[in-house]
Design an enzyme around this catalytic site. Structure first.
Site, PDB file in Angstrom:
ATOM      1  N   GLU A  73     -12.757   0.187 -17.254  1.00  0.00           N
ATOM      2  CA  GLU A  73     -11.829  -0.872 -16.826  1.00  0.00           C
ATOM      3  C   GLU A  73     -11.283  -0.635 -15.422  1.00  0.00           C
ATOM      4  O   GLU A  73     -10.688  -1.533 -14.818  1.00  0.00           O
ATOM      5  CB  GLU A  73     -10.676  -1.008 -17.835  1.00  0.00           C
ATOM      6  N   CYS A  87     -12.213   7.380 -22.550  1.00  0.00           N
ATOM      7  CA  CYS A  87     -11.427   8.529 -22.096  1.00  0.00           C
ATOM      8  C   CYS A  87     -11.098   9.448 -23.283  1.00  0.00           C
ATOM      9  O   CYS A  87     -12.005   9.976 -23.908  1.00  0.00           O
ATOM     10  CB  CYS A  87     -10.187   8.066 -21.340  1.00  0.00           C
ATOM     11  N   HIS A  97     -13.231   5.676 -17.004  1.00  0.00           N
ATOM     12  CA  HIS A  97     -12.529   4.439 -17.330  1.00  0.00           C
ATOM     13  C   HIS A  97     -13.345   3.247 -16.820  1.00  0.00           C
ATOM     14  O   HIS A  97     -13.279   2.918 -15.636  1.00  0.00           O
ATOM     15  CB  HIS A  97     -11.144   4.421 -16.677  1.00  0.00           C
TER      16      HIS A  97
END
Length: 214
Positions: free
Chosen positions: A196, A84, A194
C-alpha cells in the site's frame, strides 16, 4: 458483489491498506474493514495487516479469536494476504520481545537484523530496514504478474523472516543478510514490505491479489 475483508484487530495500517485495495478494486468488489468473525468468514478474500511489536500483535490476535478465524479462512481455501507483521505471524516463532509463538501456518522463524549489520563492503547498515529495496522474485507466482524482476518495494522492519521450505519463499531481499520477503503456500500469500506504500508495483500486487484464483 465480491467482498474483501481487511481484518481489524487493532494493530494494522488499516486506512492505507483499505484505500489502496479500493483504488485497484473493480465496481463489483467491496472492501470492508472488520473484526467480525462472520463477516470475515463470508468474505471472498481476506487481508491480514500488521504493524508494531509482534508480542502485542499476537496477543490481540489471540484475544479476539483472529487466530481461529484465520485458520478457518485457510481451511476454506480462500485467498489470504498477509502484510508486514501480518506475514511474520504466519510463521512458527519470532525472537522479538524475548520470543513469541506465532500461528505456524508456514514453517519458519523471524530473527533480528542485529546491532552490527553491515553490507558486503563493510558499511554499517541502519536498523530498522526502512525505505525502498529490490525484491528478487525467487519463485514464479501469479501475484508477480506485470511486476518487473528486481522491482523495488517499501519496507519498515527490524526483524526478518526465514522460511524452512525454499519453495514457500517466492520473494527475497538482501539487507546485510538474505531473507524472505514474500511467502506463498496454497491460497496464502504474505509480504514483509508494504504494498500500500509501494506506488505502482504495490498497487499491481494488490490488483493481482484481487484477481488471483489459486
Amino acid at each position: 458483489m465480491k467482498t474483501v475483508a481487511v481484518i481489524d484487530y487493532g494493530m494494522g495500517n488499516l486506512h492505507s491498506a483499505s484505500k489502496a485495495l479500493e483504488h485497484v478494486a473493480d465496481r463489483n468488489t467491496r472492501v470492508v474493514v472488520t473484526c467480525d468473525p462472520e463477516t470475515i468468514l463470508q468474505a471472498d478474500r481476506v487481508v491480514l495487516p500488521g504493524v508494531g511489536a509482534i508480542r502485542d500483535c499476537m496477543a490481540e490476535i489471540r484475544r479476539r479469536g483472529v487466530d481461529d478465524v484465520v485458520r478457518q479462512v485457510v481451511a476454506s481455501e480462500r485467498p489470504l494476504l498477509g502484510i508486514c507483521v501480518g506475514m511474520q505471524v504466519m510463521l512458527n516463532h519470532s525472537e522479538e520481545n524475548g520470543g513469541v509463538e506465532c500461528l505456524g501456518l508456514m514453517s519458519g522463524n523471524v530473527k533480528f537484523f542485529g546491532r552490527n549489520l553491515k553490507d558486503a563492503a563493510g558499511n554499517k547498515l541502519k536498523v530498522p530496514h526502512m525505505g525502498w529495496s529490490m525484491v528478487d522474485q525467487h519463485q514464479p507466482h501469479a501475484l508477480w504478474q506485470g511486476i518487473e524482476k528486481n522491482a523495488r518495494f517499501y519496507f519498515v522492519h527490524s526483524y526478518h523472516a526465514h522460511a524452512v521450505d525454499d519453495e514457500v519463499a517466492v520473494g527475497r531481499c538482501d539487507y546485510g543478510v538474505n531473507f524472505d520477503v514474500a511467502l506463498a503456500k496454497g491460497t496464502v500469500f504474505a509480504v514483509q514490505f508494504h504494498p500500500e506504500k509501494s506506488a505502482a508495483n504495490g498497487l499491481r500486487l494488490l490488483e493481482n491479489f484481487l484477481q488471483w484464483s489459486p
